[in-house]
Design a protein around this motif. Structure first.
Motif, PDB file in Angstrom:
ATOM      1  N   THR A  65       0.820  -1.223   0.000  1.00 21.16           N
ATOM      2  CA  THR A  65       0.000   0.000   0.000  1.00 21.16           C
ATOM      3  C   THR A  65       0.839   1.251   0.000  1.00 21.16           C
ATOM      4  O   THR A  65       0.314   2.347   0.117  1.00 21.16           O
TER       5      THR A  65
ATOM      6  N   VAL B  16       0.690   8.991   6.433  1.00 23.71           N
ATOM      7  CA  VAL B  16      -0.683   8.513   6.635  1.00 23.71           C
ATOM      8  C   VAL B  16      -1.580   9.022   5.519  1.00 23.71           C
ATOM      9  O   VAL B  16      -2.384   8.267   4.948  1.00 23.71           O
TER      10      VAL B  16
ATOM     11  N   ARG C 262      -0.833   7.176   2.231  1.00 27.20           N
ATOM     12  CA  ARG C 262      -1.376   5.818   2.186  1.00 27.20           C
ATOM     13  C   ARG C 262      -2.876   5.834   1.902  1.00 27.20           C
ATOM     14  O   ARG C 262      -3.387   4.978   1.173  1.00 27.20           O
ATOM     15  N   LYS C 263      -3.568   6.815   2.456  1.00 28.85           N
ATOM     16  CA  LYS C 263      -5.008   6.910   2.215  1.00 28.85           C
ATOM     17  C   LYS C 263      -5.325   7.292   0.774  1.00 28.85           C
ATOM     18  O   LYS C 263      -6.416   7.002   0.273  1.00 28.85           O
TER      19      LYS C 263
ATOM     20  N   LYS D 236      -6.355   6.543  -5.252  1.00 27.49           N
ATOM     21  CA  LYS D 236      -7.472   7.490  -5.248  1.00 27.49           C
ATOM     22  C   LYS D 236      -7.053   8.891  -5.678  1.00 27.49           C
ATOM     23  O   LYS D 236      -7.829   9.838  -5.553  1.00 27.49           O
TER      24      LYS D 236
ATOM     25  N   THR E 149      -9.613  12.020  -6.245  1.00 30.05           N
ATOM     26  CA  THR E 149      -9.474  13.090  -5.252  1.00 30.05           C
ATOM     27  C   THR E 149      -9.294  14.443  -5.929  1.00 30.05           C
ATOM     28  O   THR E 149      -9.961  15.421  -5.595  1.00 30.05           O
TER      29      THR E 149
ATOM     30  N   ASP F 284     -15.096   2.064  -1.672  1.00 31.04           N
ATOM     31  CA  ASP F 284     -13.781   1.443  -1.491  1.00 31.04           C
ATOM     32  C   ASP F 284     -13.861   0.032  -2.056  1.00 31.04           C
ATOM     33  O   ASP F 284     -14.279  -0.894  -1.373  1.00 31.04           O
TER      34      ASP F 284
END
Length: 244
Positions: free
Chosen positions: A3, A133, A136-137, A141, A145, A226
């Motif tokens: 990831t 963080v 990774r999110k 995407k 986004t 998701d």
């Protein structure tokens, strides 16, 4: 499957350069923003007529000079609206739309790399764990986004932010081009209507912003999904499904 965001071949880990290099680059980015803010506070933005006079002074080179200035403006916090409207006023709706879309995309690309080259190491030194963080999110995407945020977030904010958190360049450019196109077409139509009032220009404005709303809503709904997540069964560390 990892990831972690894909890293550029041969690039150093962010935040590992010497402190003085990081400070120098971060200071250059802050200086650029400070100069822009100073200009916005102390000066009025030029009018469409002033921009027209400026372009006409360059004769046959005028359109090229206008496009180059447009790109530079799009890479800074200076609002691009006046340039987009002026493009439609000077060159008509079709040519003004092309100039606006190309110039804002190139300017956003320039802003992306300015932030990525100058500010990323400093950001990692200040908030490395939190940046990781966020990255990774955003894995997988980035396109959606940017597409969702493009119509509502200022051009420079999105380009600098995407560069700092390392949204993949391909995703960023594709979403910037697609998400910015309706807005630029509508601004060019406003400028064209100002110089040559017509119902088609008004129709283009309405249709362009309808597209912005529809694309934004669809992209937002898609981003809420998701595809890799199963709320009924999540694997634990041993690969065994958990019912929690």
């Amino acid at each position: 499957m990892s990831t972690e965001p894909a890293r550029d071949p041969g690039s150093r880990e962010p935040g590992t350069r010497s402190a003085w290099v990081t400070a120098l680059k971060g200071g250059a980015l802050l200086a650029l923003l400070a100069v822009t803010v100073w200009y916005l506070i102390g000066h009025e933005l030029p009018t469409v007529d002033e921009i027209r006079s400026f372009v006409e002074d360059f004769g046959a080179w005028g359109p090229l000079v206008f496009a180059a200035v447009f790109v530079l403006v799009a890479a800074t916090p200076v609002p691009v609206t006046i340039m987009a409207v002026s493009g439609g006023f000077l060159f008509g709706m079709a040519q003004g739309s092309v100039v606006g879309v190309v110039a804002t995309t190139l300017g956003a690309w320039l802003g992306y790399w300015l932030a990525r080259f100058l500010g990323r190491d400093a950001l990692y030194r200040l908030a490395g764990n939190r940046v990781e963080v966020v990255e990774r999110k955003l894995v997988g995407k980035g396109f959606l986004t940017v597409l969702v945020l493009r119509p509502v977030v200022p051009n420079w904010t999105l380009s600098y932010g995407a560069g700092l958190v390392r949204i993949p360049q391909r995703d960023y450019l594709g979403a910037t081009l697609l998400g910015g196109m309706p807005g630029q077409v509508s601004f060019a139509a406003v400028g064209a209507f100002t110089s040559r009032p017509s119902w088609p220009a008004l129709a283009v404005v309405a249709a362009s912003w309808a597209v912005v709303v529809v694309v934004g809503v669809l992209a937002w709904r898609r981003s809420r999904q998701d595809p890799g997540h199963d709320s009924r069964r999540a694997p634990d560390a041993d690969g065994v499904g958990s019912t929690e």
